[in-house]
Design a protein around this motif. Structure first.
Motif, PDB file in Angstrom:
ATOM      1  N   GLU A 115      48.502  78.595  -2.594  1.00  0.00           N
ATOM      2  CA  GLU A 115      47.214  78.513  -3.288  1.00  0.00           C
ATOM      3  C   GLU A 115      46.230  79.510  -2.692  1.00  0.00           C
ATOM      4  OE1 GLU A 115      45.605  74.635  -3.450  1.00  0.00           O
ATOM      5  OE2 GLU A 115      47.424  73.692  -4.189  1.00  0.00           O
ATOM      6  N   SER A 117      43.009  79.234  -3.075  1.00  0.00           N
ATOM      7  CA  SER A 117      41.821  78.483  -2.635  1.00  0.00           C
ATOM      8  C   SER A 117      42.102  77.574  -1.449  1.00  0.00           C
ATOM      9  CB  SER A 117      41.300  77.635  -3.799  1.00  0.00           C
ATOM     10  OG  SER A 117      42.272  76.697  -4.226  1.00  0.00           O
ATOM     11  N   LYS A 121      39.255  75.540   0.886  1.00  0.00           N
ATOM     12  CA  LYS A 121      39.272  74.081   0.917  1.00  0.00           C
ATOM     13  C   LYS A 121      39.377  73.560   2.345  1.00  0.00           C
ATOM     14  CE  LYS A 121      41.193  72.967  -3.626  1.00  0.00           C
ATOM     15  NZ  LYS A 121      42.340  72.342  -4.340  1.00  0.00           N
ATOM     16  N   ASP A 145      38.496  68.947  -6.784  1.00  0.00           N
ATOM     17  CA  ASP A 145      37.895  70.275  -6.880  1.00  0.00           C
ATOM     18  C   ASP A 145      36.374  70.243  -7.067  1.00  0.00           C
ATOM     19  OD1 ASP A 145      40.362  71.499  -6.632  1.00  0.00           O
ATOM     20  OD2 ASP A 145      40.737  71.435  -8.799  1.00  0.00           O
ATOM     21  N   ASP A 146      35.831  69.138  -7.549  1.00  0.00           N
ATOM     22  CA  ASP A 146      34.408  69.109  -7.899  1.00  0.00           C
ATOM     23  C   ASP A 146      33.572  68.364  -6.873  1.00  0.00           C
ATOM     24  OD1 ASP A 146      35.564  66.688  -8.465  1.00  0.00           O
ATOM     25  OD2 ASP A 146      34.376  66.304 -10.278  1.00  0.00           O
ATOM     26  N   TYR A 148      31.103  68.578  -3.477  1.00  0.00           N
ATOM     27  CA  TYR A 148      30.218  69.512  -2.799  1.00  0.00           C
ATOM     28  C   TYR A 148      29.457  68.784  -1.697  1.00  0.00           C
ATOM     29  CZ  TYR A 148      31.081  71.854  -7.247  1.00  0.00           C
ATOM     30  OH  TYR A 148      31.679  72.401  -8.348  1.00  0.00           O
ATOM     31  N   SER A 203      30.116  64.535  -6.029  1.00  0.00           N
ATOM     32  CA  SER A 203      30.057  65.441  -7.179  1.00  0.00           C
ATOM     33  C   SER A 203      28.611  65.852  -7.438  1.00  0.00           C
ATOM     34  CB  SER A 203      30.643  64.770  -8.419  1.00  0.00           C
ATOM     35  OG  SER A 203      29.878  63.626  -8.772  1.00  0.00           O
TER      36      SER A 203
END
Length: 241
Positions: A115, A117, A121, A145-146, A148, A203
């Motif tokens: 990957e 990313s 991560k 993934d979402d 923060y 999120s």
């Protein structure tokens, strides 16, 4: 007079020929534009250019990230080191080591890394732990993934000093952490109170709701009013999804 009439007739014939040639050119140009429009009309009216998928093998150089660890998080890092490096090594196929002299966790890609990313991560995961989040909460960054992290100071909301500042932090935490736990459970976020600094993990929409509630508490709103506002906002979010 007859010569003048003949010359005018010749000029008229020439002008008619030029007009015919120009009209033919315009019609050819329009037909070409129509053909281009038909070609572009395929794929929903927009030409889609297809690019090959980028893999980590395309970049020959090894990528390295370094995450600085604060002094107060070195002992927890050593205690939870196994829980930190296992998902990074097994799932993301990265190399990791802890440099105790520079107080940095070094991450590096390997030949088995797939990957693109993965390195970002892993860096976000270690950074979340360095801010004070628990390992079980920070691991969610690797799986979703979402997610923060939003950080801000209490004084960014309202300039407070001395006892007023400590009271504002106490209002956010609540008795035995009750207010903080309530905000976390309702908004599905995780909150860390590090002195005057506040960190929120979640999120984008949930962070916004939790941040609004914390700002209201810092300004001086009573907890009951904040709880009622949280209920209404959480019910709207539940209806939306």
């Amino acid at each position: 007079m007859s010569q003048y009439i003949k010359t005018t007739e010749v000029e008229n014939v020439i002008s008619e020929q030029t007009l015919n040639t120009e009209s033919v050119k315009v019609s050819n140009k329009r037909s070409r534009e129509d053909e281009e429009m038909k070609d572009s009309a395929t794929d929903g009216g927009v030409k889609k250019t297809s690019f090959p998928q980028i893999t980590i093998e395309d970049t020959e150089e090894e990528q390295i990230r370094k995450v600085t660890i604060p002094f107060n998080r070195i002992a927890p890092l050593k205690a939870n080191w196994q829980q930190i490096y296992e998902p990074i090594v097994t799932h993301l196929k990265l190399q990791i080591r802890m440099n105790t002299k520079t107080r940095k966790v070094e991450l590096k890609t390997s030949k088995s890394t797939k990957e693109t990313s993965a390195l970002q991560k892993a860096a976000d995961f270690v950074h979340a732990f360095s801010l004070g989040f628990e390992v079980n909460d920070a691991v969610a960054i690797l799986r979703l993934d979402d997610l923060y992290i939003d950080s801000f100071d209490v004084e960014d909301v309202k300039i407070l000093k001395g006892d007023n500042l400590s009271r504002a932090i106490g209002r956010v935490a609540g008795k035995d952490g009750k207010t903080k736990f309530t905000i976390e459970n309702v908004t599905k976020t995780r909150i860390v109170l590090a002195d005057k600094r506040i960190h929120i993990l979640g999120s984008y929409s949930n962070i916004r709701v939790a941040k609004d509630a914390i700002c209201d508490l810092i300004i001086g709103s009573p907890p009951g009013k904040v709880y009622a506002k949280l209920r209404t906002v959480s019910s709207r979010i539940a209806e939306r999804f």
